[in-house]
Design a protein around this motif. Structure first.
Motif, short mmCIF file in Angstrom:
data_model
loop_
_atom_site.label_atom_id
_atom_site.label_comp_id
_atom_site.label_asym_id
_atom_site.label_seq_id
_atom_site.Cartn_x
_atom_site.Cartn_y
_atom_site.Cartn_z
N PRO A 1 0.87 -1.26 -0.07
CA PRO A 1 -0.07 -0.02 0.04
C PRO A 1 0.75 1.16 0.14
O PRO A 1 0.88 2.13 0.82
CB PRO A 1 -0.82 0.07 1.23
N ASP A 2 1.62 1.46 -1.09
CA ASP A 2 2.28 2.80 -1.12
C ASP A 2 2.45 3.19 -2.47
O ASP A 2 3.34 2.28 -3.32
CB ASP A 2 3.76 2.21 -0.58
N PRO A 3 1.94 4.17 -3.03
CA PRO A 3 2.03 4.70 -4.47
C PRO A 3 3.21 5.07 -4.79
O PRO A 3 3.43 5.20 -6.03
CB PRO A 3 0.97 5.69 -4.40
N GLU B 1 16.65 2.83 -10.66
CA GLU B 1 17.71 2.17 -11.40
C GLU B 1 19.04 2.91 -10.92
O GLU B 1 20.09 2.10 -10.55
CB GLU B 1 17.45 2.39 -12.87
N GLU B 2 18.81 4.10 -10.86
CA GLU B 2 20.17 4.73 -10.46
C GLU B 2 20.85 4.18 -9.01
O GLU B 2 21.99 4.13 -8.81
CB GLU B 2 19.82 6.33 -10.36
N ARG B 3 19.92 4.16 -8.16
CA ARG B 3 20.42 3.66 -6.80
C ARG B 3 20.28 2.08 -6.47
O ARG B 3 21.16 1.76 -5.70
CB ARG B 3 19.16 4.26 -5.78
N GLY B 4 19.72 1.70 -7.40
CA GLY B 4 19.89 0.04 -7.42
C GLY B 4 18.80 -0.38 -6.19
O GLY B 4 19.08 -1.56 -5.52
N HIS B 5 17.93 0.51 -5.72
CA HIS B 5 17.01 0.14 -4.80
C HIS B 5 15.61 0.51 -5.11
O HIS B 5 15.47 1.26 -5.93
CB HIS B 5 17.40 0.72 -3.39
N TYR B 6 14.83 0.35 -4.33
CA TYR B 6 13.34 0.66 -4.35
C TYR B 6 13.32 1.86 -3.70
O TYR B 6 13.60 2.12 -2.61
CB TYR B 6 12.41 -0.43 -3.88
N ASP B 7 12.64 2.85 -4.29
CA ASP B 7 12.24 4.20 -3.41
C ASP B 7 10.79 3.95 -3.04
O ASP B 7 10.05 3.06 -3.37
CB ASP B 7 12.00 5.18 -4.42
N PHE B 8 10.48 4.23 -1.55
CA PHE B 8 9.24 4.42 -0.93
C PHE B 8 8.78 5.41 -0.44
O PHE B 8 9.68 6.40 -0.15
CB PHE B 8 9.23 3.10 -0.03
N GLY B 9 7.52 5.49 0.06
CA GLY B 9 7.07 6.84 0.66
C GLY B 9 7.51 7.16 2.01
O GLY B 9 8.09 6.35 2.56
N GLU B 10 6.84 8.26 2.57
CA GLU B 10 7.54 8.70 3.68
C GLU B 10 6.56 7.89 4.96
O GLU B 10 5.20 7.81 4.71
CB GLU B 10 7.05 10.28 3.91
N ILE B 11 7.29 7.54 5.74
CA ILE B 11 6.52 6.85 7.09
C ILE B 11 5.56 7.92 8.13
O ILE B 11 6.22 8.88 7.94
CB ILE B 11 7.76 5.93 7.97
#
Ligand code: FAQ
Length: 311
Positions: free
Chosen positions: A243-245, A251-261
């Motif tokens: 549940p996080d739009p 690609e640049e970081r090689g990680h998933y970005d995710f929303g603010e807690i």
């Protein structure tokens, strides 16, 4: 003198040698470990409650046996951890007192209710998944008794995580109603699971010192990121949406970005204003009172044995 002792202590930590109970250690190191290990122990013990809630309602004998074994493991983890804390010179009774009076913290996650059977699967998948991510790092913590306790605990946690994931896999292949129940549980547990890793690095008061002492080997944000990266693929396999739009591969970081807690929610729960805080402590207090006769009997037995040995 203290400065010399501290220098020698830090050199030992830097050389990756374990600190053992009888070694000299800075008072602040001892205090930090008592705080962290006892909070960890309390989390295991309070952590039995949301799942204990479902033991009598597990949908089959097989599920009941697995859940029962998991909850028993958690009691065992609590006991190892209390023992590890006791090697630092604090009494178990005092640690319980800190929990029951509300002075000591335990993980925020256990103040959320388990509403459906899918919650039990989700706790195994996400909550144990997050716990493992943190605890694998702690197998390399600088304090020997804590590091060694973590090795066994991590093995058992892996079973717990599989147990949860397997429940969810069954639901994901079930009816439309079961799939909805699964999605609803994931919607409610995703963000609280991310909060388990603690405040962001910028807001974490203890991190810098704990990293220097190698009590912690990875930061709160680093572990949270590793958890997100590992979990997204598992969610895809289950066919659930996290549940996080803002969740997106970078690609640049090689990680998933995710929303603010939602940090307001996190601090409210940590400070005792979560949905189940009051009830959890009330239940623990009652269990402690009901167990008084067991502690008394064990003490009387120990005294009798000691007297007999003296004869
Ligand atoms: N909840 O400066 P930091 C399990 C507090 S797994 C409540 O970053 P630190 C298995 C923190 O204590 C869960 N409070 O602190 C299981 C501090 O307050 P203080 C247990 C939190 O220590 C699974 C303040 O915020 N695992 O039980 C939380 O460097 C399923 C500032 O934070 C462990 O305890 C939180 N989520 O880093 C059982 C692992 N986060 O003490 C049943 C060991 C932070 O100054 C079912 N602990 N706070 O009053 C750790 O690795 C660390 O203590 C962290 C926090 C990473 C949790």
């Amino acid at each position: 003198n203290i400065a010399k002792l501290e220098e020698r202590f830090q050199a030992k930590v830097d050389a990756e040698q374990k600190i053992e109970p009888k070694d000299w250690m800075p008072e602040a190191y001892r205090k930090t470990l008592i705080r962290q290990i006892s909070q960890h122990a309390h989390s295991e013990v309070v952590g039995m409650l949301p799942e204990g809630n479902w033991i009598l309602r597990a949908p089959s004998l097989r599920r009941k046996v697995a859940l029962l074994a998991k909850v028993q493991d958690e009691a065992g983890h609590g006991l190892y951890l209390y023992s590890a804390a006791e090697t630092l010179g604090i009494d178990r009774e005092e640690l319980y007192e800190q929990l029951l009076s509300g002075k000591a913290k335990y993980s925020s996650i256990f103040n959320y209710p388990t509403q459906t059977w899918a919650d039990i699967g989700t706790v195994g998948w996400l909550v144990d998944g997050a716990a493992i991510m943190n605890q694998v790092m702690l197998t390399r913590t600088s304090y020997g008794p804590y590091a060694r306790a973590m090795v066994r605990i991590c093995k058992e946690e892996s079973f717990h995580q599989r147990q949860g994931y397997e429940i969810l896999l069954a639901l994901s292949q079930g009816t439309e109603e079961q799939r909805q129940m699964l999605q609803d549980a994931v919607n409610r547990w995703w963000w609280p699971s991310l909060m388990m890793f603690g405040p962001s690095d910028a807001a974490s008061t203890h991190s810098a010192q704990s990293m220097a002492w190698k009590i912690k080997r990875k930061s709160n944000d680093q572990l949270r990121q590793e958890f997100v990266d590992a979990t997204v693929r598992q969610a895809e396999y289950l066919g659930v949406t996290l549940p996080d739009p803002d969740l997106k591969w970078n690609e640049e970081r090689g990680h998933y970005d995710f929303g603010e807690i939602n940090w307001d929610e996190f601090w409210a729960v940590v400070k005792g204003r979560g949905r189940c805080n009051k009830n959890r402590l009330k239940t623990r207090r009652k269990a402690h009172e009901n167990g008084a006769w067991v502690r008394e009997a064990a003490m009387a037995h120990a005294e009798k044995r000691a007297a007999r040995q003296k004869e």
